[in-house]
Scaffold this active site. Structure first.
Site, PDB file in Angstrom:
ATOM      1  N   LYS A  15       2.738   7.785   2.479  1.00 29.85           N
ATOM      2  CA  LYS A  15       3.434   6.645   3.110  1.00 29.85           C
ATOM      3  C   LYS A  15       3.662   5.507   2.123  1.00 29.85           C
ATOM      4  O   LYS A  15       4.742   4.962   2.026  1.00 29.85           O
ATOM      5  CB  LYS A  15       2.575   6.064   4.248  1.00 29.85           C
ATOM      6  CG  LYS A  15       2.608   6.759   5.541  1.00 29.85           C
ATOM      7  CD  LYS A  15       2.012   5.909   6.668  1.00 29.85           C
ATOM      8  CE  LYS A  15       0.653   5.283   6.399  1.00 29.85           C
ATOM      9  NZ  LYS A  15      -0.465   6.191   6.219  1.00 29.85           N
ATOM     10  N   ARG A  90      -0.735   1.288  14.343  1.00 29.70           N
ATOM     11  CA  ARG A  90      -1.681   2.396  14.232  1.00 29.70           C
ATOM     12  C   ARG A  90      -2.309   2.733  15.576  1.00 29.70           C
ATOM     13  O   ARG A  90      -3.090   3.679  15.657  1.00 29.70           O
ATOM     14  CB  ARG A  90      -2.785   2.025  13.254  1.00 29.70           C
ATOM     15  CG  ARG A  90      -2.602   2.573  11.837  1.00 29.70           C
ATOM     16  CD  ARG A  90      -3.783   2.086  11.049  1.00 29.70           C
ATOM     17  NE  ARG A  90      -4.115   2.813   9.881  1.00 29.70           N
ATOM     18  CZ  ARG A  90      -3.779   2.443   8.642  1.00 29.70           C
ATOM     19  NH1 ARG A  90      -3.014   1.406   8.453  1.00 29.70           N
ATOM     20  NH2 ARG A  90      -4.214   3.134   7.618  1.00 29.70           N
ATOM     21  N   ARG A 127      -6.297   9.337  -5.354  1.00 27.87           N
ATOM     22  CA  ARG A 127      -5.296   8.290  -5.602  1.00 27.87           C
ATOM     23  C   ARG A 127      -5.746   7.229  -6.597  1.00 27.87           C
ATOM     24  O   ARG A 127      -6.896   6.801  -6.580  1.00 27.87           O
ATOM     25  CB  ARG A 127      -5.013   7.564  -4.287  1.00 27.87           C
ATOM     26  CG  ARG A 127      -3.869   8.136  -3.555  1.00 27.87           C
ATOM     27  CD  ARG A 127      -3.357   7.227  -2.512  1.00 27.87           C
ATOM     28  NE  ARG A 127      -4.335   6.792  -1.539  1.00 27.87           N
ATOM     29  CZ  ARG A 127      -4.062   6.683  -0.246  1.00 27.87           C
ATOM     30  NH1 ARG A 127      -2.878   7.000   0.209  1.00 27.87           N
ATOM     31  NH2 ARG A 127      -4.965   6.242   0.593  1.00 27.87           N
ATOM     32  N   ARG A 160      -9.177   2.889  -4.632  1.00 22.87           N
ATOM     33  CA  ARG A 160      -9.566   2.132  -3.447  1.00 22.87           C
ATOM     34  C   ARG A 160     -10.967   2.523  -3.006  1.00 22.87           C
ATOM     35  O   ARG A 160     -11.321   3.700  -3.044  1.00 22.87           O
ATOM     36  CB  ARG A 160      -8.586   2.437  -2.309  1.00 22.87           C
ATOM     37  CG  ARG A 160      -7.402   1.534  -2.287  1.00 22.87           C
ATOM     38  CD  ARG A 160      -6.371   1.968  -1.299  1.00 22.87           C
ATOM     39  NE  ARG A 160      -6.865   2.238   0.046  1.00 22.87           N
ATOM     40  CZ  ARG A 160      -6.076   2.451   1.087  1.00 22.87           C
ATOM     41  NH1 ARG A 160      -4.765   2.418   0.929  1.00 22.87           N
ATOM     42  NH2 ARG A 160      -6.578   2.707   2.277  1.00 22.87           N
ATOM     43  N   ARG A 171     -11.158   8.351   8.252  1.00 20.28           N
ATOM     44  CA  ARG A 171      -9.818   7.779   8.481  1.00 20.28           C
ATOM     45  C   ARG A 171      -8.896   8.824   9.115  1.00 20.28           C
ATOM     46  O   ARG A 171      -8.050   8.495   9.951  1.00 20.28           O
ATOM     47  CB  ARG A 171      -9.239   7.255   7.167  1.00 20.28           C
ATOM     48  CG  ARG A 171      -9.941   5.972   6.706  1.00 20.28           C
ATOM     49  CD  ARG A 171      -9.720   5.672   5.232  1.00 20.28           C
ATOM     50  NE  ARG A 171      -8.339   5.544   4.874  1.00 20.28           N
ATOM     51  CZ  ARG A 171      -7.863   5.725   3.635  1.00 20.28           C
ATOM     52  NH1 ARG A 171      -8.692   6.057   2.653  1.00 20.28           N
ATOM     53  NH2 ARG A 171      -6.596   5.587   3.391  1.00 20.28           N
TER      54      ARG A 171
HETATM   55  P1  AMP Z   1      -4.123   1.443   4.609  1.00 20.21           P
HETATM   56  O1  AMP Z   1      -3.960   0.784   3.283  1.00 20.21           O
HETATM   57  O2  AMP Z   1      -2.877   1.374   5.446  1.00 20.21           O
HETATM   58  O3  AMP Z   1      -4.679   2.823   4.509  1.00 20.21           O
HETATM   59  O4  AMP Z   1      -5.222   0.583   5.399  1.00 20.21           O
HETATM   60  C1  AMP Z   1      -6.536   0.428   4.905  1.00 20.21           C
HETATM   61  C2  AMP Z   1      -7.463   0.001   6.023  1.00 20.21           C
HETATM   62  O5  AMP Z   1      -7.040  -1.279   6.543  1.00 20.21           O
HETATM   63  C3  AMP Z   1      -7.496   0.921   7.232  1.00 20.21           C
HETATM   64  O6  AMP Z   1      -8.368   2.031   7.063  1.00 20.21           O
HETATM   65  C4  AMP Z   1      -7.988  -0.042   8.309  1.00 20.21           C
HETATM   66  O7  AMP Z   1      -9.372  -0.317   8.188  1.00 20.21           O
HETATM   67  C5  AMP Z   1      -7.229  -1.333   7.953  1.00 20.21           C
HETATM   68  N1  AMP Z   1      -5.898  -1.365   8.606  1.00 20.21           N
HETATM   69  C6  AMP Z   1      -4.688  -1.367   7.997  1.00 20.21           C
HETATM   70  N2  AMP Z   1      -3.697  -1.396   8.884  1.00 20.21           N
HETATM   71  C7  AMP Z   1      -4.284  -1.407  10.109  1.00 20.21           C
HETATM   72  C8  AMP Z   1      -3.796  -1.400  11.438  1.00 20.21           C
HETATM   73  N3  AMP Z   1      -2.471  -1.402  11.703  1.00 20.21           N
HETATM   74  N4  AMP Z   1      -4.701  -1.413  12.447  1.00 20.21           N
HETATM   75  C9  AMP Z   1      -6.023  -1.436  12.206  1.00 20.21           C
HETATM   76  N5  AMP Z   1      -6.558  -1.415  10.974  1.00 20.21           N
HETATM   77  C10 AMP Z   1      -5.702  -1.391   9.919  1.00 20.21           C
END
Ligand code: AMP
Length: 223
Positions: A15, A90, A127, A160, A171
């Site tokens: 993504k 999400r 990553r 990360r 996740r």
């Molecule tokens: P990502 O970079 O999109 O994988 O997001 C990293 C982390 O941020 C996720 O595992 C969640 O803990 C938090 N996070 C990001 N976007 C959301 C969302 N829309 N709703 C809830 N938690 C989020």
């Protein structure tokens, strides 16, 4: 018509990689809730402190917190002409809040990257992200020419904290329970397109671009 483009997909589906490229192609701001949280984390804001425990555990930050943060971001002038969402919504509650906000004068396009679970842990846990430009490399599939250095801008690459195998598994479970229902949500609203995300990044990108009918000129209206 102004458009919100939503990227859906499990962790490790690509993504982020596709969103960065598509946003440039479309001339739209790339709005990533994960990036916004990581910025808050590194600036040690109250929001960052609140999000930290959820993020480290691979859990979702509570809906009201995410929705407030996201709506604050998309209220900025650069989002008036549309934006590309990466990592939001999400949950169904987040999707409903977004639909309500976009009710008048907005079109929504939802692009789902479909990748089998088997390859996701390896994809996500290998990553490497660039601290400067956000470009994403992979230890095995897209290794940088010089170790630890971004091919695109020469910036420093990092891993990360939540990209370890155990947290990625969590996740992924959260994705199945909370986020996957959004495929049906957007399908029922007629805005969903599914793309096979298991191919090369260029092949995936070409499909996404085709679906959005972009010829390559930044700033072009999404139809
Ligand atoms: P990502 O970079 O999109 O994988 O997001 C990293 C982390 O941020 C996720 O595992 C969640 O803990 C938090 N996070 C990001 N976007 C959301 C969302 N829309 N709703 C809830 N938690 C989020």
């Amino acid at each position: 018509m102004t458009s919100a483009v939503i990227m859906l997909g499990p962790p490790g589906a690509g993504k982020g990689t596709q969103a960065v490229r598509l946003a440039v192609e479309l001339g739209l701001p790339h709005v990533s809730t994960g990036d916004l949280f990581r910025e808050n984390l590194s600036n040690e804001t109250d929001l960052g402190k609140l999000a930290k425990t959820y993020m480290e555990a691979g859990k979702l930050v509570p809906d009201d917190v995410v929705i407030d943060m996201l709506f604050g971001r998309v209220a900025a002038d650069d989002c008036n002409g549309g934006y590309l969402l990466d990592g939001f919504p999400r949950t169904v509650a987040q999707a409903e809040a977004l639909s309500e906000r976009l009710a008048d004068g907005w079109t929504t396009r939802t692009l789902q990257l479909d990748v089998p679970d088997e390859s996701l842990v390896e994809r996500a846990s290998g990553r490497l992200l660039c601290k400067d430009c956000g470009n994403i490399h992979h230890e095995k599939y897209k290794a940088p020419a010089a170790e630890g250095v971004c091919d695109a801008c020469g910036g420093e690459l990092y891993k990360r904290a939540d990209d370890n195998a155990e947290t990625v598994q969590e996740r992924l479970a959260v994705y199945h329970n909370e986020t996957k229902p959004l495929i049906q949500y957007y399908d029922e609203r007629g805005t969903l397109d599914v793309v096979d995300g298991s191919r090369t990044p260029d092949e995936v990108f070409n499909d996404l671009r085709g679906l959005l009918s972009v010829s390559g000129a930044p700033g072009q209206e999404v139809t």
